[in-house]
Design a protein around this motif. Structure first.
Motif, PDB file in Angstrom:
ATOM      1  N   PHE A 234       0.863  -1.178   0.000  1.00  0.00           N
ATOM      2  CA  PHE A 234       0.000   0.000   0.000  1.00  0.00           C
ATOM      3  C   PHE A 234       0.899   1.227   0.000  1.00  0.00           C
ATOM      4  CE2 PHE A 234      -2.554  -3.364   1.671  1.00  0.00           C
ATOM      5  CZ  PHE A 234      -3.844  -3.085   1.258  1.00  0.00           C
ATOM      6  N   ASP A 235       0.772   2.050  -1.029  1.00  0.00           N
ATOM      7  CA  ASP A 235       1.485   3.325  -1.111  1.00  0.00           C
ATOM      8  C   ASP A 235       0.464   4.416  -0.799  1.00  0.00           C
ATOM      9  OD1 ASP A 235       3.658   1.849  -1.901  1.00  0.00           O
ATOM     10  OD2 ASP A 235       3.771   2.681  -3.920  1.00  0.00           O
ATOM     11  N   ILE A 236       0.621   5.038   0.346  1.00  0.00           N
ATOM     12  CA  ILE A 236      -0.343   6.033   0.818  1.00  0.00           C
ATOM     13  C   ILE A 236       0.297   7.407   0.716  1.00  0.00           C
ATOM     14  CG2 ILE A 236      -1.755   6.743   2.771  1.00  0.00           C
ATOM     15  CD1 ILE A 236      -1.522   3.721   3.682  1.00  0.00           C
TER      16      ILE A 236
ATOM     17  N   TRP B 107       3.158   0.358   3.346  1.00  0.00           N
ATOM     18  CA  TRP B 107       2.910  -0.819   4.164  1.00  0.00           C
ATOM     19  C   TRP B 107       2.944  -2.020   3.239  1.00  0.00           C
ATOM     20  CZ3 TRP B 107       2.186  -0.499   9.431  1.00  0.00           C
ATOM     21  CH2 TRP B 107       1.903   0.766   9.955  1.00  0.00           C
ATOM     22  N   LEU B 108       3.681  -3.051   3.623  1.00  0.00           N
ATOM     23  CA  LEU B 108       3.755  -4.273   2.835  1.00  0.00           C
ATOM     24  C   LEU B 108       3.052  -5.388   3.595  1.00  0.00           C
ATOM     25  CD1 LEU B 108       4.973  -5.623   0.262  1.00  0.00           C
ATOM     26  CD2 LEU B 108       6.889  -6.314   1.732  1.00  0.00           C
ATOM     27  N   LEU B 109       2.097  -6.020   2.939  1.00  0.00           N
ATOM     28  CA  LEU B 109       1.328  -7.119   3.519  1.00  0.00           C
ATOM     29  C   LEU B 109       1.707  -8.394   2.784  1.00  0.00           C
ATOM     30  CD1 LEU B 109      -0.931  -8.180   5.352  1.00  0.00           C
ATOM     31  CD2 LEU B 109      -2.567  -7.421   3.619  1.00  0.00           C
ATOM     32  N   ASP B 110       2.246  -9.337   3.523  1.00  0.00           N
ATOM     33  CA  ASP B 110       2.629 -10.636   2.983  1.00  0.00           C
ATOM     34  C   ASP B 110       1.626 -11.651   3.525  1.00  0.00           C
ATOM     35  OD1 ASP B 110       3.796 -13.012   2.195  1.00  0.00           O
ATOM     36  OD2 ASP B 110       5.762 -12.552   3.012  1.00  0.00           O
ATOM     37  N   ILE B 111       0.903 -12.293   2.621  1.00  0.00           N
ATOM     38  CA  ILE B 111      -0.121 -13.259   3.008  1.00  0.00           C
ATOM     39  C   ILE B 111       0.326 -14.649   2.564  1.00  0.00           C
ATOM     40  CG2 ILE B 111      -2.534 -13.942   2.770  1.00  0.00           C
ATOM     41  CD1 ILE B 111      -3.056 -11.030   1.810  1.00  0.00           C
ATOM     42  N   ASP B 112       0.288 -15.577   3.502  1.00  0.00           N
ATOM     43  CA  ASP B 112       0.635 -16.962   3.199  1.00  0.00           C
ATOM     44  C   ASP B 112      -0.447 -17.860   3.793  1.00  0.00           C
ATOM     45  OD1 ASP B 112       1.764 -19.374   2.589  1.00  0.00           O
ATOM     46  OD2 ASP B 112       3.539 -19.121   3.848  1.00  0.00           O
ATOM     47  N   HIS B 113      -1.447 -18.154   2.987  1.00  0.00           N
ATOM     48  CA  HIS B 113      -2.573 -19.005   3.400  1.00  0.00           C
ATOM     49  C   HIS B 113      -3.190 -18.523   4.708  1.00  0.00           C
ATOM     50  CE1 HIS B 113      -1.632 -21.591   0.079  1.00  0.00           C
ATOM     51  NE2 HIS B 113      -0.385 -21.681   0.496  1.00  0.00           N
TER      52      HIS B 113
END
Length: 120
Positions: free
Chosen positions: A29-31, A40-46
């Motif tokens: 997210f570039d705000i 903010w970097l969101l890393d999703i793993d299952h």
């Protein structure tokens, strides 16, 4: 603390969201607020969520103004509506970005439509 910061910090504290159990990927997210950009970097793993402040590359980059990020974080704006109006820009994997929309609070009018069954 802004609603946006509180939202991302809450995601970091939760650490897992079952609504994303079939999702794997990274979203940044570039705000923007004036000349300043908060990332903010969101890393999703299952469903496992890792949140950091980073400008690392991501599969999807969502660019918004600080005002739009605040409205989304408070549940005052629907992400799809924001994309349609051009207030939210997505670069990269749009499907992944759309799935992350589940994490944001639902705007009050959307809850009312879901309860009443009306989608006017």
């Amino acid at each position: 603390m802004t609603a946006t910061s509180a939202f991302f910090e809450q995601l970091a504290d939760v650490g897992h969201d079952p609504r994303l159990c079939k999702v794997r990927g990274t979203i940044r997210f570039d705000i923007r607020e004036g000349d300043r950009v908060e990332r903010w970097l969101l890393d999703i793993d299952h469903g496992r969520l890792r949140v950091t402040r980073s400008d690392a590359p991501a599969e999807a980059v969502i660019t918004v103004t600080a005002d739009v990020a605040e409205a989304m974080s408070r549940g005052e704006m629907n992400g799809l509506a924001g994309i349609t109006r051009g207030e939210i820009m997505v670069d990269g994997n749009l499907a992944l970005a759309m799935r992350v929309g589940r994490l944001f609070p639902v705007p009050p009018d959307s809850r009312q439509q879901a309860v009443s069954g009306r989608g006017e």
